[in-house]
Scaffold this motif. Structure first.
Motif, short mmCIF file in Angstrom:
data_model
loop_
_atom_site.label_atom_id
_atom_site.label_comp_id
_atom_site.label_asym_id
_atom_site.label_seq_id
_atom_site.Cartn_x
_atom_site.Cartn_y
_atom_site.Cartn_z
N CYS A 139 0.88 -1.28 0.01
CA CYS A 139 0.03 -0.02 -0.07
C CYS A 139 0.76 1.37 -0.01
O CYS A 139 0.27 2.42 -0.22
CB CYS A 139 -0.82 -0.16 1.21
SG CYS A 139 -0.23 -0.01 2.90
N PHE A 140 2.17 1.06 0.15
CA PHE A 140 3.06 2.42 0.26
C PHE A 140 3.91 2.25 -0.88
O PHE A 140 4.74 3.31 -1.07
CB PHE A 140 4.07 2.22 1.55
CG PHE A 140 3.00 2.65 2.96
CD1 PHE A 140 2.40 3.71 2.90
CD2 PHE A 140 3.02 1.82 3.70
CE1 PHE A 140 1.74 3.93 4.10
CE2 PHE A 140 2.26 1.82 5.17
CZ PHE A 140 1.62 3.00 5.02
N LYS A 142 4.81 3.34 -4.68
CA LYS A 142 4.26 4.49 -5.51
C LYS A 142 3.43 3.83 -6.50
O LYS A 142 2.29 4.61 -7.09
CB LYS A 142 5.34 5.27 -6.04
CG LYS A 142 4.93 6.43 -6.89
CD LYS A 142 6.26 7.17 -7.34
CE LYS A 142 6.02 8.45 -7.85
NZ LYS A 142 7.29 9.28 -8.23
N ILE A 145 -0.25 3.61 -5.14
CA ILE A 145 -0.81 4.61 -4.59
C ILE A 145 -1.90 5.46 -5.46
O ILE A 145 -1.35 6.15 -6.69
CB ILE A 145 0.12 5.56 -3.86
CG1 ILE A 145 0.67 4.67 -2.94
CG2 ILE A 145 -0.80 6.71 -3.24
CD1 ILE A 145 1.84 5.54 -1.98
N GLU A 146 -2.89 5.59 -5.17
CA GLU A 146 -4.05 6.70 -6.05
C GLU A 146 -4.38 7.70 -4.98
O GLU A 146 -5.10 7.35 -3.96
CB GLU A 146 -5.07 5.91 -6.56
CG GLU A 146 -6.09 6.94 -7.42
CD GLU A 146 -7.24 6.31 -7.84
OE1 GLU A 146 -8.16 6.81 -8.37
OE2 GLU A 146 -7.30 4.94 -7.85
N LYS A 147 -4.06 8.81 -4.88
CA LYS A 147 -4.45 9.78 -3.91
C LYS A 147 -5.70 10.13 -3.96
O LYS A 147 -6.24 10.24 -4.99
CB LYS A 147 -3.70 11.16 -3.97
CG LYS A 147 -2.06 10.79 -3.96
CD LYS A 147 -1.22 12.15 -3.98
CE LYS A 147 0.07 12.23 -3.62
NZ LYS A 147 0.88 13.22 -3.68
N GLY A 169 -9.55 6.92 -3.84
CA GLY A 169 -8.25 6.61 -3.80
C GLY A 169 -8.01 5.54 -2.95
O GLY A 169 -8.67 4.97 -2.29
N ASN A 170 -6.53 5.29 -2.65
CA ASN A 170 -6.15 4.21 -1.54
C ASN A 170 -4.93 4.68 -1.07
O ASN A 170 -4.12 3.79 -0.63
CB ASN A 170 -5.88 2.75 -2.35
CG ASN A 170 -4.74 2.88 -3.39
OD1 ASN A 170 -4.22 4.05 -3.97
ND2 ASN A 170 -4.14 1.76 -3.44
N GLN A 171 -4.86 6.05 -0.70
CA GLN A 171 -3.53 6.44 0.04
C GLN A 171 -3.60 6.26 1.57
O GLN A 171 -4.67 6.61 2.08
CB GLN A 171 -3.24 7.89 -0.30
CG GLN A 171 -1.92 8.51 0.35
CD GLN A 171 -1.82 10.02 -0.04
OE1 GLN A 171 -2.81 10.74 -0.31
NE2 GLN A 171 -0.77 10.33 0.23
N SER A 173 -2.58 6.55 5.27
CA SER A 173 -1.93 7.17 6.48
C SER A 173 -1.07 6.37 7.28
O SER A 173 -1.43 5.26 7.94
CB SER A 173 -2.87 7.81 7.37
OG SER A 173 -2.22 8.49 8.43
N TYR A 200 -7.15 4.78 5.66
CA TYR A 200 -6.80 5.61 4.62
C TYR A 200 -7.10 7.18 4.57
O TYR A 200 -7.89 7.90 5.58
CB TYR A 200 -7.75 5.14 3.31
CG TYR A 200 -7.51 3.86 3.11
CD1 TYR A 200 -6.55 3.60 2.19
CD2 TYR A 200 -8.33 2.57 3.44
CE1 TYR A 200 -6.29 2.28 1.59
CE2 TYR A 200 -7.84 1.38 3.17
CZ TYR A 200 -6.83 1.14 1.98
OH TYR A 200 -6.46 -0.09 1.61
#
Length: 482
Positions: A139-140, A142, A145-147, A169-171, A173, A200
Motif C-alpha cells: 500500500c506504500f 508508489k 498509490i492513488e491519492k 483513492g487508496n492512499q 496514512s 485511509y
C-alpha cells in the motif's frame, strides 16, 4: 434450624432463599477472587471467568506463531510475522495485578451488563524492524498509490456547472496504520481490515458537502454574464477567434469566462486576473492591427502585402478590458454591446474593406525611391527620396508606421552616435526612423540608397519636406514597401 420451627412457611421460605443467595454470593466472591469478572476484556481479549495464568498462556501461545494479515483496497494484501520484528511476551505481571485489583464482591454486576475494558501492554517488539516492514507494504509502493481527490465543480456548458464526485483513492496514512497494527498485535488479532480501521486518507470534501454545493453556485454566478465588443467602426480580420465574430461583434460568455476562474483551498472561487490577461493577450494579438501585415493598393494600382512590424494600427487596452471582464464576472451582469478600450486607434469606418489605413497616408516605395502623399484618396504630392543604406544593414524597415509627432529644427544623432545632423523638418514614424529634409544631399532617388543611403530615415529635399510637413499630422499612416 431449631429457630425456624416456630415460623410460618412463607417466612421460612424467604429466609432460606436469602441464605441461599448469600451462599451463592460469597461463593462467587471467592471464585472471582482468582478469576476475572464477567465482562472483562484485555486488549480486546475476552477474559470473563478466566484466570490470569490462562490468559497469559493464551497470549504466549498466540505470540509464538503470530501472523497478521492486512486486507486493503484494490485487492492488495500485506502480511506481518511476529518473528520478523522480534515479537515476545512482556512478562511483567501486569495481567495478574489487574485481576487482583478487581473487587470480587462486585461480581454480580457482570451478569447485568457491566463491562471492564482494559488495555495492558502484554507484548514487546523491535519497533525499528516493524517500521521497516511497514514501509515495504504494497500500500506504500508508489505504483499502487492513488491519492484521494475532493469533489469539485466542473463547467458543463451553457453557463452551468456540475459537481464531479470525489475519488477515495487508496492512499494510506502511515501514522494511522501503525496505530492500527499496534492495536492488532496487542490484541493478538490475525486479520486487520485497514479500511474499516480508518487508515485511509479521505478526500477533504465530498460532492454533497455544503461547501462544494455553495462553490458551484458561486461559480455559476460568475459565468452567468457576458460581454460584447462592437468592431463595426473599424477594420478587423480575425484568424484564431474568427468563429466568435458575428455581424462585426464578438461576445464572450461562460464558455470562455469559465477558464478565468480558479478554485482556491477547494471551496473558494477566485477570478484570476492573470488568466483573463492571458486570454486577452491572445485575443488582442488576433484582433489588433498594429505590428501586423496588411493588404494595400500601392500608387501603381497593384495590391501588395505590407510586411508586419510597423507600429500603426488598432491596439486594445489590456488593463482596462481586464478590469471590465472581471467586474462583469463579479456582478454576473450582461454588458450591452460596446467598443473596446484602446491604447492606440487607427482610421475608423473601414470594416470589411482592405485595411485600416484609410485614404490619407504617406506611401514610401523603396524600390522606386519615391514618397507619395495621399489625402482624401487623392495623390496630392510626390517626391524622390533616399532611404536607408542596405549595404550597411541600415535599410528602412518595411511595414505600416505612424507619424508619432512632427517638429521643426531637430538635431538627429548627437551624443553616442557617429553623426549629428540638424534638420528643419522632423516627422518620425517607426521608432528612430522618420521623414526629414537632408540639405547635405544634392540628388535623390535612383539607387543611391543601396550604398550611400541613410541610417534608416527617409531623406527628402528641403522643399519636399516642408510640403509634406504642412500636409500631414500626427497619427497619419506611413506605408513603407518595396
Amino acid at each position: 434450624m431449631e429457630k425456624l420451627k416456630g415460623l410460618s412457611k412463607p417466612k421460612k421460605a424467604a429466609i432460606l432463599i436469602v441464605i441461599g443467595l448469600l451462599i451463592v454470593y460469597f461463593a462467587g466472591a471467592y471464585y472471582y477472587s482468582s478469576h476475572f469478572l464477567k465482562g472483562t476484556t484485555i486488549n480486546g481479549i475476552d477474559c470473563s471467568n478466566k484466570t490470569a495464568a490462562s490468559i497469559e498462556e493464551h497470549i504466549k501461545n498466540n505470540i509464538a506463531s503470530y501472523e497478521l494479515t492486512l486486507t486493503e483496497r484494490k485487492d492488495l494484501e500485506d502480511h506481518l510475522s511476529g518473528a520478523d520484528f522480534d515479537l515476545s511476551y512482556l512478562n511483567d505481571g501486569a495481567i495478574s495485578k489487574y485481576q487482583q485489583s478487581q473487587n470480587a464482591f462486585t461480581w454480580p454486576a457482570g451478569y447485568f451488563g457491566q463491562t471492564y475494558e482494559k488495555d495492558i501492554e502484554t507484548v514487546s517488539y523491535n519497533e525499528k524492524k516493524l517500521d521497516a516492514l511497514i514501509k515495504k507494504f504494497n500500500c506504500f509502493q508508489k505504483k499502487n498509490i492513488e491519492k484521494p481527490v475532493s469533489a469539485y465543480p466542473k463547467y458543463a456548458g451553457n453557463n452551468k456547472y456540475e459537481i464531479v464526485a470525489e475519488v477515495d483513492g487508496n492512499q494510506v496514512s502511515r501514522t494511522k496504520l501503525k496505530e492500527a497494527v499496534a492495536l492488532s498485535i496487542a490484541a493478538g488479532d490475525e486479520k486487520l481490515d485497514i479500511d474499516k480501521a480508518g487508515c485511509y486518507v479521505e478526500p477533504d470534501y465530498r460532492k454533497d458537502d455544503k461547501e462544494i454545493v455553495q462553490l458551484k453556485e458561486d461559480m455559476e454566478k460568475m459565468v452567468s454574464g457576458s460581454i460584447t465588443w462592437d468592431f463595426s467602426n473599424r477594420y478587423i480580420n480575425l484568424s484564431t477567434y474568427k468563429d466568435l465574430l458575428k455581424d462585426n461583434k464578438v461576445t464572450i460568455n461562460g464558455d470562455i469566462t469559465n477558464e478565468f476562474i480558479k478554485i482556491r483551498n477547494h471551496t473558494e472561487a477566485v477570478i484570476s486576473g492573470n488568466r483573463i490577461e492571458d486570454w486577452l493577450v491572445n485575443f488582442a494579438t488576433d484582433s489588433n492591427t498594429i505590428y501586423r501585415s496588411r493588404q494595400f493598393i500601392s500608387h501603381g494600382g497593384s495590391q501588395i502585402t505590407v510586411p508586419s512590424g510597423g507600429p500603426y494600427g488598432w491596439r486594445m487596452n489590456i488593463d482596462k478590458e481586464k478590469s471590465a471582464i472581471k467586474k462583469m464576472m463579479q456582478n454576473g451582469t450582461t454588458a450591452d454591446s460596446r467598443t473596446p478600450h484602446y491604447t492606440q486607434t487607427a482610421v475608423e469606418g473601414t470594416n470589411g474593406e482592405l485595411n485600416d489605413i484609410g485614404d490619407s497616408y504617406v506611401e514610401v516605395n523603396i524600390s522606386s525611391q519615391t514618397v507619395y502623399v495621399y489625402k482624401n484618396g487623392k495623390n496630392v504630392f510626390s517626391t524622390p527620396c533616399v532611404t536607408g543604406n542596405t549595404s550597411l544593414g541600415y535599410g528602412t524597415h518595411a511595414g505600416a508606421g505612424v507619424i508619432q509627432y512632427k517638429t521643426r529644427d531637430k538635431v538627429l544623432g548627437g551624443p553616442g552616435y557617429d553623426y549629428a545632423s540638424p534638420v528643419r523638418y522632423w516627422m518620425p514614424f517607426n521608432g528612430g526612423e522618420g521623414l526629414h529634409d537632408a540639405d547635405w544631399r544634392n540628388t535623390f532617388g535612383g539607387t543611391i540608397y543601396k550604398t550611400g543611403g541613410s541610417h534608416g530615415c527617409v531623406n527628402l529635399p528641403i522643399p519636399a519636406a516642408a510640403t509634406i510637413y504642412n500636409i500631414i499630422d500626427a497619427g497619419w499612416p506611413v506605408i513603407v514597401h518595396y
